[in-house]
Design a protein around this motif. Structure first.
Motif, PDB file in Angstrom:
ATOM      1  N   PRO A  74     -31.272   4.073  24.044  1.00  0.00           N
ATOM      2  CA  PRO A  74     -32.090   5.288  23.958  1.00  0.00           C
ATOM      3  C   PRO A  74     -31.235   6.521  23.714  1.00  0.00           C
ATOM      4  O   PRO A  74     -30.044   6.560  24.032  1.00  0.00           O
ATOM      5  CB  PRO A  74     -32.767   5.347  25.333  1.00  0.00           C
ATOM      6  N   LEU A  75     -31.868   7.501  23.122  1.00  0.00           N
ATOM      7  CA  LEU A  75     -31.193   8.773  22.921  1.00  0.00           C
ATOM      8  C   LEU A  75     -30.897   9.416  24.269  1.00  0.00           C
ATOM      9  O   LEU A  75     -31.596   9.186  25.249  1.00  0.00           O
ATOM     10  CB  LEU A  75     -32.083   9.704  22.088  1.00  0.00           C
ATOM     11  N   CYS A  94     -42.948   9.258  30.272  1.00  0.00           N
ATOM     12  CA  CYS A  94     -43.508   9.477  28.933  1.00  0.00           C
ATOM     13  C   CYS A  94     -42.914   8.504  27.927  1.00  0.00           C
ATOM     14  O   CYS A  94     -43.597   8.075  26.980  1.00  0.00           O
ATOM     15  CB  CYS A  94     -43.261  10.924  28.498  1.00  0.00           C
ATOM     16  N   ARG A  95     -41.643   8.133  28.092  1.00  0.00           N
ATOM     17  CA  ARG A  95     -41.030   7.193  27.160  1.00  0.00           C
ATOM     18  C   ARG A  95     -41.577   5.781  27.348  1.00  0.00           C
ATOM     19  O   ARG A  95     -41.736   5.024  26.387  1.00  0.00           O
ATOM     20  CB  ARG A  95     -39.519   7.198  27.358  1.00  0.00           C
ATOM     21  N   GLY A 103     -54.423  20.139  37.420  1.00  0.00           N
ATOM     22  CA  GLY A 103     -53.249  19.377  37.816  1.00  0.00           C
ATOM     23  C   GLY A 103     -53.073  18.084  37.056  1.00  0.00           C
ATOM     24  O   GLY A 103     -52.023  17.437  37.177  1.00  0.00           O
ATOM     25  N   SER A 104     -54.083  17.662  36.256  1.00  0.00           N
ATOM     26  CA  SER A 104     -53.947  16.439  35.462  1.00  0.00           C
ATOM     27  C   SER A 104     -52.800  16.589  34.468  1.00  0.00           C
ATOM     28  O   SER A 104     -52.552  17.672  33.931  1.00  0.00           O
ATOM     29  CB  SER A 104     -55.245  16.139  34.701  1.00  0.00           C
ATOM     30  N   GLN A 105     -52.103  15.453  34.214  1.00  0.00           N
ATOM     31  CA  GLN A 105     -50.960  15.480  33.312  1.00  0.00           C
ATOM     32  C   GLN A 105     -51.124  14.432  32.217  1.00  0.00           C
ATOM     33  O   GLN A 105     -51.721  13.361  32.440  1.00  0.00           O
ATOM     34  CB  GLN A 105     -49.659  15.209  34.076  1.00  0.00           C
ATOM     35  N   PHE A 106     -50.609  14.740  31.039  1.00  0.00           N
ATOM     36  CA  PHE A 106     -50.573  13.765  29.960  1.00  0.00           C
ATOM     37  C   PHE A 106     -49.348  14.034  29.100  1.00  0.00           C
ATOM     38  O   PHE A 106     -48.800  15.143  29.067  1.00  0.00           O
ATOM     39  CB  PHE A 106     -51.853  13.783  29.116  1.00  0.00           C
ATOM     40  N   CYS A 107     -48.876  12.973  28.431  1.00  0.00           N
ATOM     41  CA  CYS A 107     -47.695  13.049  27.582  1.00  0.00           C
ATOM     42  C   CYS A 107     -48.126  13.156  26.127  1.00  0.00           C
ATOM     43  O   CYS A 107     -49.127  12.563  25.717  1.00  0.00           O
ATOM     44  CB  CYS A 107     -46.812  11.819  27.755  1.00  0.00           C
ATOM     45  N   PRO A 138     -37.275  10.641  15.095  1.00  0.00           N
ATOM     46  CA  PRO A 138     -38.461  11.138  14.377  1.00  0.00           C
ATOM     47  C   PRO A 138     -39.286   9.997  13.808  1.00  0.00           C
ATOM     48  O   PRO A 138     -38.749   8.971  13.373  1.00  0.00           O
ATOM     49  CB  PRO A 138     -37.851  12.005  13.268  1.00  0.00           C
ATOM     50  N   ASP A 139     -40.608  10.188  13.867  1.00  0.00           N
ATOM     51  CA  ASP A 139     -41.563   9.219  13.338  1.00  0.00           C
ATOM     52  C   ASP A 139     -41.449   7.854  14.008  1.00  0.00           C
ATOM     53  O   ASP A 139     -41.869   6.837  13.429  1.00  0.00           O
ATOM     54  CB  ASP A 139     -41.391   9.036  11.821  1.00  0.00           C
ATOM     55  N   ALA A 140     -40.908   7.797  15.254  1.00  0.00           N
ATOM     56  CA  ALA A 140     -40.849   6.526  15.968  1.00  0.00           C
ATOM     57  C   ALA A 140     -42.256   6.109  16.376  1.00  0.00           C
ATOM     58  O   ALA A 140     -43.046   6.924  16.820  1.00  0.00           O
ATOM     59  CB  ALA A 140     -39.956   6.649  17.204  1.00  0.00           C
ATOM     60  N   GLU A 141     -42.561   4.857  16.246  1.00  0.00           N
ATOM     61  CA  GLU A 141     -43.889   4.360  16.590  1.00  0.00           C
ATOM     62  C   GLU A 141     -43.958   3.881  18.043  1.00  0.00           C
ATOM     63  O   GLU A 141     -45.009   3.517  18.530  1.00  0.00           O
ATOM     64  CB  GLU A 141     -44.260   3.194  15.662  1.00  0.00           C
ATOM     65  N   GLY A 142     -42.804   3.902  18.755  1.00  0.00           N
ATOM     66  CA  GLY A 142     -42.768   3.583  20.172  1.00  0.00           C
ATOM     67  C   GLY A 142     -42.829   2.131  20.454  1.00  0.00           C
ATOM     68  O   GLY A 142     -43.638   1.371  20.056  1.00  0.00           O
TER      69      GLY A 142
END
Length: 601
Positions: free
Chosen positions: A467-468, A536-537, A554-558, A597-601
């Motif tokens: 990973p970076l 998030c990763r 307080g809800s969180q999202f990535c 960039p443009d990583a699909e995960g």
């Protein structure tokens, strides 16, 4: 201290303030606001001017610069008796600025705050002068948009309306804390508060508000939080209790419907009808205490203009900023290159020049000598002179040919390269053997795996085998995104935009009760998850959008972007029902360049 005078008319320059702008010497601070800071300066003839510098964060936006240039050029056409004319400006430089005539008087806001409401004759003269100013401003095709007591200055011969039209330049680039248009909430018109089109009638509404403030000491819609004041402006009738009967016509200016408000010319007529004597501006139109303040400011300004630094300095080398505007003042420019101007007469070659001749001895025929071009007159010695510090510089050989006394360096003997090639061959064989061993190990690991794939962990395993490095997070609190606007995480700070061409490719947008990602990679975290870069990763339950109905405070999202940024978004709430605007409030923690960039995960 410069700029400080008895009575506190002027504030001295602060440590972070510039001392000059485009050759204008800044003598004192006049005030600061949402657009920038205003300073007292002087023309070459000693006439005081007010010079406003624009806030750096506004100047970074190209749209602001475009609008600012348009509004300044339009403001040049305004030449009324009750306005402060534009003297000079620069809309293209790194630090845009605007200079207008200085008005030696307090603002209506400070005068009423210090001395209380104005008497009826003063209010009528104030209203008539402001209405005449609006006639001229509207005649130039400008809507003020931010008429308020602090933008009305009280001079000995009548009021002066300032900052007309400049607020429009900020409308496309900066939103207030409630997500509505630029302006002061207590003096906005109903249509401006609701985000509807602005017309000259909007300025008439603000004029009625300013008149109510001048006549009773408070606005017609009370004080309190901005959204509460805006709600009253849109839905409730004005409170004019305590306003003298002669000023009852002000209620017409505060009509909800723009078409029902009087024009500036009608307001002047109403003022004349309400006055028992003909309206005439004179030196005694204001209460004595305010007139005394004006006298003190005139004296203080004259004293600053008479200081040696304002009159004895040589003229700057920079040309006049605008050809049709006032010439640049005689204050010196503070840029380093301007300092040698005072030494322009010193053109003879200094005595140190002859010793430098051996450095440039005559070249051989193979390289004709070209003498160095002389430096600019008055900018120090020629470039070939010996420096005045450190040991004498060693003579440098010319680019071509040889100087007298030049000797070549001895050439080293040739080396036997057989041993070198044998070493390279051995290293290559060992490298191939090592690579073959690594490949065998990796193949063995692959054969021993269970072949499972597609889970959250394995999906990220191939992409994050190496990973970076974790970038440093940057946090922004209270970002308000109106409906139909978006933000880009590369901006610092992220500013809401409404450019339709980039809306669907934006990093995060607010549209129709949803928060969307242009990259279709939003992950809503559950209450048990701790929001972090690691979370998030690893989470890959991607969705295109998140509905506001799914969120609570307080809800969180990535959010993952196509450019490699990752953001943790914390929902802080939406606009209250009483607020005429529609926005969501978010906290953002952004890790820029956190993945390929443009990583699909």
């Amino acid at each position: 201290m410069a700029g400080a005078r008895p009575g506190g008319q002027f504030r001295p320059l602060e440590s972070g303030d510039p001392t000059t702008v485009a050759g204008y010497r800044l003598a004192a601070r006049l005030g600061s606001g949402g657009m920038g800071t205003v300073y007292l300066s002087y023309t070459p003839g000693g006439h005081p001017i007010a010079l406003k510098t624009i806030r750096p964060e506004l100047t970074e936006d190209p749209e602001f610069r475009r609008r600012f240039k348009q509004e300044v050029q339009a403001a040049q056409r305004v030449q009324g008796l009750y306005t402060a004319p534009v003297i000079d400006y620069d809309t293209e430089g790194a630090q845009p600025w605007l200079a207008t005539a200085y008005v030696a008087g307090p603002s209506l806001a400070s005068a009423v705050g210090e001395h209380g409401p104005l008497p009826v004759p003063s209010v009528l003269l104030l209203l008539a002068g402001m209405a005449e100013a609006l006639s001229v401003i509207h005649g130039a095709g400008i809507v003020h948009r931010d008429l308020k007591p602090s933008n009305v200055l009280l001079a000995s011969d009548g009021p002066r309306v300032i900052d007309f039209g400049i607020a429009r330049a900020a409308d496309a680039t900066a939103l207030t804390g409630t997500g509505v248009s630029i302006g002061t909430p207590a003096f906005m018109s109903p249509e401006q508060a609701a985000g509807k089109p602005i017309t000259p009638a909007s300025d008439v509404f603000a004029l009625g508000q300013v008149a109510a403030f001048a006549g009773r000491g408070t606005g017609a819609y009370g004080d309190g939080p901005s959204h509460a004041v805006l709600y009253r402006i849109v839905h409730e009738e004005p409170d004019l209790r305590g306003l003298p009967g002669q000023l009852a016509f002000i209620a017409r200016c505060l009509a909800k419907e723009p078409a029902e408000r009087p024009s500036p010319a009608e307001i002047i007529t109403l003022c004349q009808e309400a006055s028992p004597t003909p309206l005439r501006q004179s030196g005694s139109w204001l209460p004595e205490a305010i007139t005394e303040q004006i006298t003190q400011r005139v004296s203080a300004s004259a004293a600053l203009a008479a200081t040696p630094t304002a009159t004895a300095a040589p003229a700057p080398t920079a040309p006049v900023t605008q050809p049709n505007a006032a010439p640049a003042p005689t204050a010196p420019v503070t840029q380093p290159h301007a300092a040698p101007v005072a030494h322009t007469p010193a053109t003879p070659v200094p005595p140190a020049a002859p010793p430098a001749a051996p450095i440039h001895a005559a070249p051989t025929a193979a390289a004709p000598h070209v003498p160095p071009a002389p430096g600019p007159v008055g900018y120090g010695p020629a470039v070939h002179h010996q420096p005045s510090y450190g040991p004498p510089a060693a003579p440098a050989p010319p680019a071509f040919g040889r100087q007298p006394g030049w000797r070549p360096l001895p050439v080293p003997p040739k080396r036997n390269n057989v041993g070198k090639w044998i070493g390279i061959g051995i290293a290559a064989v060992m490298g191939l053997f090592w690579l073959s061993s690594c490949a065998s190990v990796l193949k063995g690991l692959g054969d021993s795996s269970d072949g499972s794939s597609g889970s959250s962990g394995s999906a990220s395993g191939s992409a994050s085998a190496k990973p970076l490095p974790d970038p440093k997070p940057v946090s922004y609190r209270g970002i308000n995104i109106p409906d139909g606007y978006y933000v880009q995480f590369a901006d610092s700070p992220p500013r809401p935009k409404d450019d339709e061409g980039n809306f669907y490719s934006s990093d995060l947008s607010h549209y129709d009760d949803e928060l969307r990602s242009g990259n279709d990679r939003i992950v809503l975290l559950n209450n048990a998850q701790q929001g972090s870069l690691k979370t998030c990763r690893e989470e890959t339950r991607y969705a295109e959008s998140v509905s506001l109905s799914q969120l609570s405070k307080g809800s969180q999202f990535c959010v993952h972007t196509g450019s490699g940024h990752i953001a943790l978004v914390t929902y802080r709430g939406s606009a209250p029902e009483s607020d005429p605007s529609d926005y969501v409030s978010l906290d953002l923690t952004i890790w820029r360049n956190a993945e390929d960039p443009d990583a699909e995960g």
